[in-house]
Design an enzyme around this catalytic site. Structure first.
Site, PDB file in Angstrom:
ATOM      1  N   GLY A  68      44.914  34.064  52.848  1.00 49.51           N
ATOM      2  CA  GLY A  68      45.863  33.008  53.100  1.00 49.51           C
ATOM      3  C   GLY A  68      46.325  32.885  54.452  1.00 49.51           C
ATOM      4  NE  ARG A  69      52.708  34.423  55.097  1.00 51.22           N
ATOM      5  CZ  ARG A  69      52.804  34.915  54.019  1.00 51.22           C
ATOM      6  NH1 ARG A  69      52.224  35.865  53.477  1.00 51.22           N
ATOM      7  NH2 ARG A  69      54.066  34.659  53.257  1.00 51.22           N
ATOM      8  CG  HIS A 102      52.401  31.950  45.842  1.00 50.33           C
ATOM      9  ND1 HIS A 102      51.865  31.375  44.924  1.00 50.33           N
ATOM     10  CD2 HIS A 102      52.628  31.193  47.026  1.00 50.33           C
ATOM     11  CE1 HIS A 102      51.901  29.833  45.243  1.00 50.33           C
ATOM     12  NE2 HIS A 102      52.319  29.778  46.422  1.00 50.33           N
ATOM     13  CD  GLN A 152      47.221  25.359  43.940  1.00 52.05           C
ATOM     14  OE1 GLN A 152      47.349  24.934  45.043  1.00 52.05           O
ATOM     15  NE2 GLN A 152      47.776  25.309  42.983  1.00 52.05           N
ATOM     16  NE  ARG A 193      54.377  30.654  51.340  1.00 55.46           N
ATOM     17  CZ  ARG A 193      54.661  30.475  52.396  1.00 55.46           C
ATOM     18  NH1 ARG A 193      54.758  31.117  53.264  1.00 55.46           N
ATOM     19  NH2 ARG A 193      54.902  29.033  52.809  1.00 55.46           N
TER      20      ARG A 193
HETATM   21  C1  LIG Z   1      51.842  28.538  54.019  1.00 59.94           C
HETATM   22  C2  LIG Z   1      51.260  28.830  52.776  1.00 59.94           C
HETATM   23  C3  LIG Z   1      51.206  27.841  51.773  1.00 59.94           C
HETATM   24  C4  LIG Z   1      50.580  28.150  50.302  1.00 59.94           C
HETATM   25  N1  LIG Z   1      50.376  27.344  49.540  1.00 59.94           N
HETATM   26  C5  LIG Z   1      49.755  27.402  48.411  1.00 59.94           C
HETATM   27  C6  LIG Z   1      49.671  26.517  47.211  1.00 59.94           C
HETATM   28  O1  LIG Z   1      49.616  25.430  47.667  1.00 59.94           O
HETATM   29  N2  LIG Z   1      49.049  26.918  45.993  1.00 59.94           N
HETATM   30  C7  LIG Z   1      48.830  28.012  45.805  1.00 59.94           C
HETATM   31  O2  LIG Z   1      48.153  28.269  44.776  1.00 59.94           O
HETATM   32  N3  LIG Z   1      49.068  29.127  46.785  1.00 59.94           N
HETATM   33  C8  LIG Z   1      49.637  28.811  47.974  1.00 59.94           C
HETATM   34  N4  LIG Z   1      49.943  29.733  48.687  1.00 59.94           N
HETATM   35  C9  LIG Z   1      49.542  31.385  48.489  1.00 59.94           C
HETATM   36  C10 LIG Z   1      48.181  31.775  48.950  1.00 59.94           C
HETATM   37  O3  LIG Z   1      47.120  31.043  48.298  1.00 59.94           O
HETATM   38  C11 LIG Z   1      47.902  33.267  48.868  1.00 59.94           C
HETATM   39  O4  LIG Z   1      48.172  33.550  47.563  1.00 59.94           O
HETATM   40  C12 LIG Z   1      48.789  34.114  49.771  1.00 59.94           C
HETATM   41  O5  LIG Z   1      48.904  33.430  51.215  1.00 59.94           O
HETATM   42  C13 LIG Z   1      48.188  35.378  49.850  1.00 59.94           C
HETATM   43  O6  LIG Z   1      49.279  36.082  50.873  1.00 59.94           O
HETATM   44  P1  LIG Z   1      48.654  36.394  52.248  1.00 59.94           P
HETATM   45  O7  LIG Z   1      48.914  35.107  53.029  1.00 59.94           O
HETATM   46  O8  LIG Z   1      49.643  37.536  52.895  1.00 59.94           O
HETATM   47  O9  LIG Z   1      47.312  36.929  52.362  1.00 59.94           O
HETATM   48  C14 LIG Z   1      50.465  29.498  50.056  1.00 59.94           C
HETATM   49  C15 LIG Z   1      50.598  30.696  50.989  1.00 59.94           C
HETATM   50  C16 LIG Z   1      51.039  30.239  52.361  1.00 59.94           C
HETATM   51  C17 LIG Z   1      51.267  31.211  53.335  1.00 59.94           C
END
Ligand SMILES: Cc1cc2nc3c(=O)[nH]c(=O)nc-3n(C[C@H](O)[C@H](O)[C@H](O)COP(=O)(O)O)c2cc1C
Length: 393
Positions: free
Chosen positions: A341-342, A287, A138, A290
């Protein structure tokens, strides 16, 4: 009758992802757990991501002679064991030592892809070396486009075949828990430092061997003197580039010979435009709540996005998926895979690599049981006839 979930810290006792989440909370220092958990502003989108699955209910077929279930699927031309991808998350080394390697190794064992974040604490070359792994990388578009060009070349040299561009983070989301927990970037408040003392296992695992983990793929984006985590965080903030637009995607499509995925799309129009540009897949995502609070949830967008994109490119989705039932609903509405993700980070924090494997086994079991109960034995046979929209009746 009082219902009590598991209250210990042994990941093997977790029956579901929510159990792993509670174990992660008990094992991590406050500021780390809230970094993992938190959303933007009032966290309305974060909450919505868990609620939207109620919009659809299953309408099972019960007399269909279900056989052994087949969960394998083709993602970007390669066969994988499950319709799941471990998505990119930055700074995994703060959850446990060598967090990215542990996630990647678990992904390889489960035969699903793993996406390394641009702001990972492991080098992309080290991830490319994980045995049997389908590794995707990514990237963000920073103001320093020379860095982006070099990073893309570095991915090619390391043997990556798939790049993921994240488009929803060109301005950093307002995560107030992080602002409360840190005095300056990566410097926890005294209150949080005091709480840290209640987490000796985490200190021994993460802090004692290497100190606070460093970003391993930012290279010369960081000027001299800014290589520390604190310095780097400030630079990343300044480097995010809100002028990101379709020309950048077209430029990358032109330059990158491999597969290209655009992640962070919530508008069916944009999904369709990505397909027109020759992108191989779109990830519908907010995301994980977030970035933009009050944004729609990808699950709500999915039917319309699928109608617009059709078979022109694959459609992936993330944000809020914690149960196999929820994954199956997305597949039935046309998603090719769900990104985690989480969900897998809870497993990682609760039990390292084995915790991630446990999280994936839980989901696999849930998906298997769900499609069987729906009267289907191959995920390829799932379609919208398995669902009714509970709002429309
Ligand atoms: C701790 C954390 C760090 C993340 N860092 C990135 C990142 O560096 N790049 C990115 O594209 N998405 C990042 N994301 C988003 C995740 O790829 C994903 O879209 C998101 O966690 C999905 O939601 P969920 O955790 O509720 O399933 C991050 C999410 C979390 C929770």
């Amino acid at each position: 009758m009082k219902r009590r979930p598991y209250t210990g810290t042994d990941y093997q006792r977790a029956l579901n992802i929510a159990d792993l989440e509670r174990i992660a909370r008990r094992r991590l220092p406050n500021f780390v757990f809230e970094y993992l958990q938190g959303g933007a502003d009032d966290e309305r989108t974060l909450r919505r991501n868990r609620e939207v699955f109620d919009d659809y209910l299953f309408e099972p077929r019960t007399l269909t002679r279900v056989g052994p279930r087949e969960l394998s699927t083709t993602l970007l031309g390669q066969r994988h064991a499950l319709p799941l991808v471990i998505g990119p998350t930055g700074y995994n080394g703060m959850l446990t030592r060598h967090g990215d390697i542990k996630l990647a190794t678990a992904a390889s064992g489960a035969n699903i892809p793993f996406v390394l974040s641009n702001v990972a604490t492991t080098s992309l070359e080290d991830i490319a070396a994980v045995e049997g792994l389908n590794a995707w990388m990514q990237i963000y578009f920073y103001r320093d486009r020379d860095y982006v060009r070099k990073l893309v070349d570095r991915c090619q040299t390391a043997g990556y075949e798939t790049l993921v561009v994240t488009t929803d983070s060109a301005i950093y989301g307002n995560r107030e828990w992080d602002l409360r927990n840190f005095r300056k970037p990566m410097q926890p408040t005294l209150r949080n430092l005091a709480h840290l003392l209640t987490r000796p296992r985490w200190i021994a695992d993460v802090l004692i061997p290497d100190g606070m983990p460093a970003f391993k793929n930012l290279g010369d984006l960081l000027p001299p003197g800014k290589q520390s985590v604190q310095g780097a965080s400030a630079v990343i903030g300044q480097q995010l580039d809100p002028t990101l637009n379709w020309d950048d995607i077209a430029w990358l499509r032109d330059r990158w010979p491999g597969k290209l995925i655009v992640k962070g799309i919530l508008s069916p129009d944009e999904a369709a435009q990505a397909a027109t540009l020759g992108v191989d897949a779109v990830v519908l995502s907010n995301h994980g709540g977030r970035q933009l609070d009050h944004a729609r949830s990808p699950f709500e967008v999915l039917p319309e996005a699928k109608a617009r994109v059709g078979q022109r490119c694959q459609l992936f989705i993330d944000s809020g998926f914690r149960r196999g039932t929820e994954v199956v609903k997305a597949l039935a509405l046309g998603a090719d895979a769900v990104w985690l993700g989480r969900t897998t980070l809870y497993g990682l924090a609760a039990g390292g690599q084995a915790g991630v494997e446990h999280a994936l086994e839980i989901l696999q079991g849930e998906i298997d049981r769900t499609i069987g109960l729906l009267g289907v034995d191959r995920i390829a046979d799932l379609d919208a006839s398995a669902l009714v929209n509970s709002r429309r009746g």
